[in-house]
Design a protein around this motif. Sequence first.
Motif, PDB file in Angstrom:
ATOM      1  N   LEU A  61      -9.020  38.317  82.330  1.00 20.18           N
ATOM      2  CA  LEU A  61      -9.415  38.886  81.193  1.00 20.18           C
ATOM      3  C   LEU A  61      -8.523  38.256  80.001  1.00 20.18           C
ATOM      4  N   TYR A  62      -7.360  38.562  80.061  1.00 22.21           N
ATOM      5  CA  TYR A  62      -6.676  38.295  78.685  1.00 22.21           C
ATOM      6  C   TYR A  62      -6.346  36.712  78.425  1.00 22.21           C
ATOM      7  N   SER A  75      -5.016  28.309  66.506  1.00 23.67           N
ATOM      8  CA  SER A  75      -4.131  27.261  67.410  1.00 23.67           C
ATOM      9  C   SER A  75      -3.774  27.999  68.804  1.00 23.67           C
ATOM     10  N   PRO A  76      -3.271  27.048  69.681  1.00 23.05           N
ATOM     11  CA  PRO A  76      -2.784  27.831  70.750  1.00 23.05           C
ATOM     12  C   PRO A  76      -1.826  28.775  70.439  1.00 23.05           C
ATOM     13  N   VAL A  77      -0.702  28.778  69.855  1.00 25.67           N
ATOM     14  CA  VAL A  77       0.214  29.798  69.406  1.00 25.67           C
ATOM     15  C   VAL A  77      -0.333  30.910  68.941  1.00 25.67           C
ATOM     16  N   ARG A  78      -1.368  30.733  67.829  1.00 24.58           N
ATOM     17  CA  ARG A  78      -1.938  31.978  67.732  1.00 24.58           C
ATOM     18  C   ARG A  78      -2.833  32.663  68.539  1.00 24.58           C
ATOM     19  N   ILE A  80      -2.166  32.830  71.852  1.00 24.06           N
ATOM     20  CA  ILE A  80      -1.190  33.602  72.791  1.00 24.06           C
ATOM     21  C   ILE A  80      -0.951  35.025  72.231  1.00 24.06           C
ATOM     22  N   ILE A  81      -0.369  34.721  70.769  1.00 23.69           N
ATOM     23  CA  ILE A  81       0.014  35.779  70.206  1.00 23.69           C
ATOM     24  C   ILE A  81      -1.221  36.975  69.974  1.00 23.69           C
ATOM     25  N   LEU A  82      -2.156  36.579  69.538  1.00 28.80           N
ATOM     26  CA  LEU A  82      -3.253  37.534  69.546  1.00 28.80           C
ATOM     27  C   LEU A  82      -3.622  37.963  70.776  1.00 28.80           C
ATOM     28  N   GLY A 117       0.893  33.922  78.684  1.00 30.59           N
ATOM     29  CA  GLY A 117       0.279  33.230  77.736  1.00 30.59           C
ATOM     30  C   GLY A 117       0.762  31.787  77.548  1.00 30.59           C
ATOM     31  N   SER A 118       1.999  31.729  77.702  1.00 34.14           N
ATOM     32  CA  SER A 118       2.627  30.441  77.471  1.00 34.14           C
ATOM     33  C   SER A 118       2.416  29.501  78.635  1.00 34.14           C
TER      34      SER A 118
END
Length: 154
Positions: A61-62, A75-78, A80-82, A117-118
């Motif tokens: 899911l996440y 972006s991938p970083v955003r 992952i954070i969201l 996420g990373s």
Amino acid sequence: MVIVGFGAIFGVLQVISRIFARFGLQSAQNSVVDIAGQNPTIFLLLVPLSFILIGPGEELLYRGLIQGILRKSFSPVRAIILASLLFAAIHIFSLQGQLQGKLVYLSVVFALALVLGSLYEYTDNLAVPALVHGAYNATLFGFQYLIATGMIPR
């Protein structure tokens, strides 16, 4: 990569726990710990469920769905954070305790979700964070069983 991720998630847990302890901040408790504490064999049931349902289900899911969708717009970083913020926020419903303790708990969950996420972003393989997540939860449930049965003192 699963072993590296498992080590990383516990490393992050140690660092963030020491930071909060230095400031005298205590975490809230997940209601599962109280419920299973009444019947410690529940912890033993949660160990395999961590690998079969909890880790894979939450990661699908996440990371798989939410992070994947967010990655299309950010972006991938955003992404992952969201996705990690959403993952942490949903845990609020299972917490008991004061607001400050809940914020500590959610901060820990957010930090651990960043690792998951990373891992997904780095490996592009959902099985990696699912196994790390499952192993992390299974380890915590195993320790909770040992504590609840008196095998490890509180």
